[in-house]
Design an enzyme around this catalytic site. Structure first.
Site, short mmCIF file in Angstrom:
data_model
loop_
_atom_site.label_atom_id
_atom_site.label_comp_id
_atom_site.label_asym_id
_atom_site.label_seq_id
_atom_site.Cartn_x
_atom_site.Cartn_y
_atom_site.Cartn_z
N HIS A 36 0.86 -1.19 0.00
CA HIS A 36 0.00 0.00 0.00
C HIS A 36 0.89 1.24 0.00
O HIS A 36 1.50 1.58 1.01
CB HIS A 36 -0.90 -0.05 1.24
CG HIS A 36 -1.94 1.02 1.28
ND1 HIS A 36 -2.85 1.13 2.31
CD2 HIS A 36 -2.22 2.04 0.42
CE1 HIS A 36 -3.63 2.18 2.08
NE2 HIS A 36 -3.26 2.75 0.96
N HIS A 42 3.66 1.01 3.09
CA HIS A 42 3.61 -0.08 4.07
C HIS A 42 3.00 -1.31 3.41
O HIS A 42 2.53 -1.25 2.28
CB HIS A 42 2.81 0.34 5.31
CG HIS A 42 1.38 0.67 5.01
ND1 HIS A 42 0.98 1.92 4.61
CD2 HIS A 42 0.26 -0.09 5.01
CE1 HIS A 42 -0.33 1.93 4.40
NE2 HIS A 42 -0.79 0.71 4.63
N ASP A 44 0.13 -4.32 4.05
CA ASP A 44 -0.99 -4.73 4.88
C ASP A 44 -1.08 -6.24 4.87
O ASP A 44 -1.19 -6.87 3.82
CB ASP A 44 -2.29 -4.10 4.37
CG ASP A 44 -2.31 -2.60 4.62
OD1 ASP A 44 -2.15 -2.20 5.79
OD2 ASP A 44 -2.47 -1.82 3.66
N LYS A 184 24.73 -0.27 -22.26
CA LYS A 184 25.90 -0.21 -21.37
C LYS A 184 25.92 1.19 -20.76
O LYS A 184 26.34 2.15 -21.38
CB LYS A 184 27.17 -0.47 -22.19
CG LYS A 184 28.48 -0.12 -21.48
CD LYS A 184 28.79 -1.08 -20.33
CE LYS A 184 30.11 -0.72 -19.67
NZ LYS A 184 29.99 0.44 -18.77
N ASP A 186 26.94 4.25 -18.35
CA ASP A 186 28.24 4.72 -17.90
C ASP A 186 28.06 5.44 -16.57
O ASP A 186 27.56 6.56 -16.51
CB ASP A 186 28.81 5.69 -18.96
CG ASP A 186 30.29 5.91 -18.74
OD1 ASP A 186 30.90 5.17 -17.94
OD2 ASP A 186 30.83 6.83 -19.37
MN MN Z 1 -2.91 0.20 4.37
#
Ligand code: MN
Length: 277
Positions: A36, A42, A44, A184, A186
């Site tokens: 979330h 965070h 849940d 590639k 740099d």
């Molecule tokens: Mn939540």
């Protein structure tokens, strides 16, 4: 059923989150972990219990290493349908931000203690093992639980020594579906270790580059889409045309530096992503 608090916080006309809740049939109870990205990122963690999803917000993500303790804030029960929810919660609504399903599956209740503590064995795609939820009342707050990975079963064996995946000389370009090609870049080759809500950048020679590229380290935590992974990439600065410029890199302010990662490998799925050698 205890969804009053859940419904009080949400307006079904304003958010796409589900409202109803149906009774569960006889089958293994389910769990879900939703990433979330609200005001604060965070995870849940929700367990199907008595027809609803008992829920905890885990700021640093589900701990994958045995013995690691994570704060898990007990929040209101959610309807079972919430386990399938992914999407945007509109600005100004409760929990505004993006919800993604990070893992889901079934679980077995191994133990339920008198104080409410739960030990569960999860069978998900990423999470496979035993975790304990402890009503630890951290800082004297009833909602502050701890989530701990149990040490008992098959340990996560991957730790420590990762090396950047370096290019090797070849006579001709390899062909076939199992190959991909990348620019590639740099810049500075770096391994990014994401763990417990923080990222550390380490150079090819093992030097810590985190303080040198703090914005890259911070951005990696949210970009990696896993609370525990190792990323092999190149830190570089791009010019106006999107080309990497080593001289710009040495002049750039930290805020304008950008990173690009060449390959990512979640530790929980590391066995499946050893490609490209
Ligand atoms: Mn939540």
């Amino acid at each position: 059923m205890s969804l009053d608090e859940y419904r009080r916080k949400r307006d079904p006309k304003k958010t796409p989150e589900p409202f109803a809740s149906r009774q569960s049939r006889k089958r293994a109870p389910t769990f879900v972990v939703q990433r979330h990205h609200a005001r604060r990122l965070h995870y849940d963690f929700r367990l199907e219990r008595d027809g609803v999803l008992a829920s905890w917000a885990v700021p640093k993500g589900i701990p994958l290493e045995p013995g690691v303790r994570a704060l898990a804030v007990h929040v209101e029960d959610h309807p079972l349908e919430y386990g399938a929810f992914e999407g945007e919660i509109p600005k100004g609504e409760y929990g505004a931000g993006t919800v993604e399903i990070w893992d889901r599956g079934t679980y077995e209740l191994v133990e339920e203690k008198r104080d409410g503590g739960l030990t569960v064995r999860l069978h998900g795609e990423r999470l496979d093992g035993t975790w304990t939820l402890i009503p630890a009342h951290l800082d004297g707050k009833e909602q502050n639980w701890l989530l701990v990975r149990k040490r008992d079963d098959h340990e996560v064996a991957l730790r420590g020594d990762y090396r950047p995946m370096m290019a090797t000389l070849a006579e001709e370009l390899p062909r076939g579906d199992e190959w991909t090609f990348e620019v590639k870049w740099d810049g500075y080759r770096a391994l990014g270790y994401v763990r417990n809500g923080e990222a550390k950048l380490v150079s090819r020679n093992g030097n810590d580059l985190t303080a040198r590229f703090p914005t890259v380290a911070r951005a990696l935590v949210t970009a990696a889409r896993s609370p525990d992974c190792v990323v092999d990439g190149e830190v570089c600065a791009l010019d106006e045309k999107g080309r990497p410029s080593f001289s710009a890199m040495q002049q750039e302010s930290p805020a304008r530096r950008s990173s690009t990662s060449s390959s990512t490998c979640s530790r929980s799925t590391a066995s499946r992503c050893s490609t490209g050698r």
